[in-house]
Design an enzyme around this catalytic site. Structure first.
Site, PDB file in Angstrom:
ATOM      1  CG  HIS A  31     139.163  10.529 133.883  1.00 39.01           C
ATOM      2  ND1 HIS A  31     138.088   9.973 134.518  1.00 39.01           N
ATOM      3  CD2 HIS A  31     139.380   9.747 132.797  1.00 39.01           C
ATOM      4  CE1 HIS A  31     137.678   8.900 133.843  1.00 39.01           C
ATOM      5  NE2 HIS A  31     138.444   8.751 132.795  1.00 39.01           N
TER       6      HIS A  31
ATOM      7  CG  HIS B 140     139.851   3.970 134.413  1.00 34.39           C
ATOM      8  ND1 HIS B 140     139.860   5.065 135.247  1.00 34.39           N
ATOM      9  CD2 HIS B 140     139.213   4.381 133.281  1.00 34.39           C
ATOM     10  CE1 HIS B 140     139.259   6.085 134.652  1.00 34.39           C
ATOM     11  NE2 HIS B 140     138.853   5.693 133.458  1.00 34.39           N
TER      12      HIS B 140
ATOM     13  CG  HIS C 140     136.305   9.102 125.973  1.00 39.66           C
ATOM     14  ND1 HIS C 140     135.380   9.582 126.868  1.00 39.66           N
ATOM     15  CD2 HIS C 140     137.147   8.334 126.697  1.00 39.66           C
ATOM     16  CE1 HIS C 140     135.659   9.116 128.088  1.00 39.66           C
ATOM     17  NE2 HIS C 140     136.716   8.349 128.017  1.00 39.66           N
TER      18      HIS C 140
ATOM     19  CD  GLU D 292     135.309   7.768 131.625  1.00 37.36           C
ATOM     20  OE1 GLU D 292     136.119   6.861 131.809  1.00 37.36           O
ATOM     21  OE2 GLU D 292     135.641   8.878 131.128  1.00 37.36           O
TER      22      GLU D 292
END
Ligand code: DHB
Ligand code: FE
Length: 279
Positions: A12, A59, A193, A240
């Site tokens: 995303h 977030h 990441h 995630e």
């Protein structure tokens, strides 16, 4: 009964949304990534779901440290687009499906998954970028959307196994819904990441490839990967990926892998795209 016609996994990455919104998809940096999207978009157009259940993470847009739901189900008729500090993305509002959402809530809670029910919230890049990956830039999103927000921002996030079991419970709920809706479930975020501290920029293509193989072919084993392995191997934001296990849990034990593409670099993230159908 409603029909789960397939599943899609996608990262995303906010910069992907910016590239789409600003017409930069054919720039030298972006073209190699966007060239990988057509098979997934063609599949979405072909299966043409009425409703997408989008498993994503907020977030600190709708939620904050004041309120940290582990699993939050979006019940509303409409979800506005969050301003994440640079203005709202120029994408359509997201239309919900309250009737199916309330059926999911009832089925899941009575099945002992204690969902938080959200009647009003805005959605951020965690949800809108996957829709843009799947659909491009329509005037209105072609499906209704039930957002399912998962806390992967503030420790402790749910375990992979809990996510996988929630996905299985979602499938039981879909299978007991009397409507004839065609449904696609999205697992979003990831892959490896890390956006912060000494290891910022970490990408681990080999671990991500193994994760995708396990997710597709041995999801019970993928579900048992401990948090510490995500952190160590896929970086702090690689956690995630537990959301992909909710998507996978909803699918049959045996699936057909319709399409897989991965791409580096995309901003700071190893970008993953996966399309599954029930075998
Ligand atoms: C990036 C990735 C994310 O998952 C996110 O939420 C924000 C930024 C990135 O790679 O830039
Ligand atoms: Fe993220």
């Amino acid at each position: 009964m409603a029909d789960l016609v397939g599943a899609i996994g996608t990262s995303h990455i906010p910069a992907v949304g910016v590239a789409i919104d600003k017409g930069r998809t054919q720039d030298d940096y972006w073209k190699p990534y966007f060239d990988k999207l057509p098979p997934a978009r063609e599949w979405m157009a072909k299966v043409s779901p009425d409703v997408c259940i989008v498993v994503y993470n907020d977030h600190a847009s709708a939620f904050s440290l004041e309120l940290i739901p582990t699993f939050a189900l979006g019940m509303a008729e409409r979800f506005g687009i969050a301003d994440e500090g640079f203005g709202k993305r120029p994408v359509p509002d997201v239309m919900g499906h309250p009737e199916l959402a309330w059926h999911l809530a009832e089925s899941l809670i009575l099945d002992e998954f204690d969902m938080t029910l959200v009647n009003e919230m805005e959605v951020d890049h965690g949800l809108t970028v996957p829709l843009s990956v799947a659909y491009g830039q329509p005037d209105a999103w072609p499906c209704k959307v039930i957002p399912l927000a998962v806390n992967v921002v503030q420790y402790p996030p749910p375990t992979g196994n809990r996510c996988f079991r929630l996905g299985q419970a979602i499938r039981r709920a879909i299978d007991s819904y009397p409507g004839d809706e065609r449904i696609v479930i999205f697992g979003t975020g990831g892959m490896s990441h890390q956006l912060q501290a000494q290891r910022a920029g970490l990408i681990n293509e080999a671990w991500d490839a193994r994760f995708l193989d396990l997710l597709v072919n041995d999801p019970e084993a993928a579900a048992l990967i401990p948090h510490i392995e995500y952190l160590r191997e896929a970086g702090s934001e690689g956690i995630e990926l537990v959301m992909w296990l909710i998507m996978r849990g909803a699918m049959n034990p045996d699936v057909k892998e319709i399409y897989r593409a991965t791409h580096v670099p995309t901003s700071n993230t190893h970008n993953g795209l996966l399309v599954l159908e029930n075998a």
